[in-house]
Design an enzyme around this catalytic site. Structure first.
Site, short mmCIF file in Angstrom:
data_model
loop_
_atom_site.label_atom_id
_atom_site.label_comp_id
_atom_site.label_asym_id
_atom_site.label_seq_id
_atom_site.Cartn_x
_atom_site.Cartn_y
_atom_site.Cartn_z
N LYS A 189 0.73 -1.27 0.01
CA LYS A 189 0.12 0.21 0.04
C LYS A 189 0.91 1.12 0.42
O LYS A 189 1.90 1.14 0.26
CB LYS A 189 -0.84 -0.17 1.33
CG LYS A 189 -0.07 0.27 2.65
CD LYS A 189 -0.65 -0.13 4.18
CE LYS A 189 -0.05 -0.40 5.32
NZ LYS A 189 -0.79 -1.03 6.33
N TYR B 132 15.79 30.68 6.00
CA TYR B 132 15.10 31.34 7.12
C TYR B 132 15.03 31.80 8.77
O TYR B 132 15.67 30.48 9.70
CB TYR B 132 13.47 30.86 6.60
CG TYR B 132 13.05 30.72 5.21
CD1 TYR B 132 12.92 32.18 4.87
CD2 TYR B 132 13.50 29.51 4.52
CE1 TYR B 132 12.57 32.28 3.13
CE2 TYR B 132 13.06 29.62 2.70
CZ TYR B 132 12.85 30.90 2.14
OH TYR B 132 11.96 31.16 1.24
C1 LIG Z 1 -0.36 -1.83 6.70
C2 LIG Z 1 -1.30 -2.73 7.14
C3 LIG Z 1 -0.50 -3.78 7.75
C4 LIG Z 1 1.53 -4.29 7.89
O1 LIG Z 1 1.55 -3.86 8.32
P1 LIG Z 1 3.81 -3.43 9.00
O2 LIG Z 1 3.69 -3.01 10.31
O3 LIG Z 1 3.65 -2.55 7.64
O4 LIG Z 1 3.94 -4.91 8.40
C5 LIG Z 1 -1.00 -5.52 7.95
N1 LIG Z 1 -2.46 -5.17 8.20
C6 LIG Z 1 -3.20 -4.25 7.82
C7 LIG Z 1 -4.20 -4.16 8.19
C8 LIG Z 1 -1.95 -2.31 7.75
O5 LIG Z 1 -3.23 -1.73 6.97
#
Ligand SMILES: *Cc1c(COP(=O)(O)O)cnc(C)c1O
Length: 382
Positions: free
Chosen positions: A38, A274
């Site tokens: 993702k 800045y």
């Molecule tokens: C992002 C996510 C994961 C992965 O989590 P990590 O800590 O990056 O391994 C697993 N399950 C869900 C539902 C997530 O949203």
């Protein structure tokens, strides 16, 4: 677009695969690993990461949205694609046309998908979905008291089939908290099975659970119900252990680099940037870098962060600007225009990690990686 501005992120397919194989080893042959890609593969670039993982046999890829999933389907024709944040109104047809596997927890999801399935003429059980249980995180997932009602949408003849019961742990690093969530998840799974569902997978746990190897209870639960355990791993794929725990030799797959684009000497008492927050207390040599907060370099690093130049740490001098940052290279001999500068990664044996940056800015490696801007080209290096 041709990229000529000297700022880029290097993605190592070799390291990504190295990490993936470590995680597969930890999951073992009985568990199904979901490679979570993702948020543009945690900032690493969706397409390169997906092609690499699918090319190595990854069967399941996890994304957040139908939008990401549709894009992913464009270059991953075979892998199963899990849409972890469900489907939003109007996305039902895209789920079916993209052969996506949505997480569902709300009767509205079920109704929408049933309608889309009817429009597309899907037969009974043709659309696999993963039902998420809210075992205590209170983010998404069906609450315990609504599990039975939700299952009514899956009766005989329904085009929807429960392929997995899923949950997400809020504090995977705390055994006590996860134990409580496990108890609720167990109860929900039993309820679902009594209600006629036959989940093939029980999906719980993320990178932390896998690296902590705290998955025994899930394995037992899956065995008891003739199901397989599914683990969804994101951060560890990219080479980081959440909470900086044991890492089993994971290697960060991303390096973020820029170059020295200009140099100047300033006298004692002169200021930089800045707000004039940096004041030279000696004759000082400053190097200008082609990177700023519009590229995702956290402004909280102003006067606190450092970069690697010629294998040494150069501290940031003054505030990070939108597109530029100045570092103090007084102590580093020979710095020249064009020198490669490492923001995250290794150089001549020195290293700077997303964890190092996260510590300085009060956040986590996840956010540091995801924040690297879209205008920073991702370059696959091996
Ligand atoms: C992002 C996510 C994961 C992965 O989590 P990590 O800590 O990056 O391994 C697993 N399950 C869900 C539902 C997530 O949203």
């Amino acid at each position: 677009m041709t990229h000529t501005r000297p700022v880029w992120a290097e993605i190592s397919r070799h390291k990504l695969l190295h990490n993936y194989r470590i995680l597969q080893g930890l999951a073992g042959p009985d568990a199904q690993l979901v490679a979570v890609i993702k948020a543009d593969a945690y900032g690493h670039g969706l397409e390169a990461c997906a092609r690499t993982l699918a090319g190595d046999g990854a069967q399941w890829l996890g994304v957040t949205s139908v939008e990401e999933a549709v894009r992913l389907r464009g270059f991953c024709p075979k892998a199963r694609i899990l849409v972890m944040s469900g489907a939003w109104q109007g996305e039902g047809d895209a789920v079916i046309d993209g052969r996506l596997t949505p997480v569902v927890w709300d009767r509205a999801h079920v109704a929408m998908l049933r309608e889309a399935a009817a429009r597309r003429g899907l037969g009974p059980g043709a659309l696999a979905v993963h039902v998420e249980i809210d075992s205590g995180m209170s983010r998404q997932g069906v609450q315990m008291e609504n599990v039975a009602a939700l299952l009514e949408g899956f009766g005989a003849g329904s085009p929807l089939r429960v392929e997995a019961a899923m949950t997400h742990f809020h504090s995977p690093d705390q055994a006590g908290a996860t134990g409580e969530q496990m108890r609720r998840f167990c109860a929900a799974v039993e309820l679902m099975i009594r209600g006629g569902a036959r989940p093939e997978f029980l999906s719980a746990g993320s990178s932390t659970d896998l690296l902590d190897q705290s998955t025994g209870e899930m394995t037992d639960l899956a065995k008891r119900h003739g199901a397989r355990r599914m683990v969804r791993c994101g951060l560890a794929l990219y080479g980081y252990a959440p909470q900086g725990g044991r890492d089993f030799g994971l290697r960060p797959a991303l390096s973020w680099k820029t170059r020295v684009v200009s140099l100047r000497e300033i006298g004692e008492g002169a200021v930089a940037g800045y707000g004039a927050t940096f004041r030279a207390n000696r004759p000082t040599r400053l190097a200008l870098l082609a990177v700023g907060y519009a590229d995702g370099l956290n402004r909280g690093l102003s006067n606190r962060g450092s970069v690697l130049v010629r294998g040494q740490r150069a501290p940031m001098a003054g505030r990070v600007s939108m597109d530029q940052t100045v570092v103090d290279v007084t102590e580093i001999p020979g710095v020249a225009v064009g020198d490669e500068v490492v923001l995250i990664g290794e150089q001549d044996g020195a290293s700077l990690t997303a964890d190092d940056v996260a510590r300085l800015t009060g956040t986590i490696a996840y956010e540091v990686l995801c924040a690297i801007g879209a205008r920073v080209p991702r370059v696959v290096v091996d």
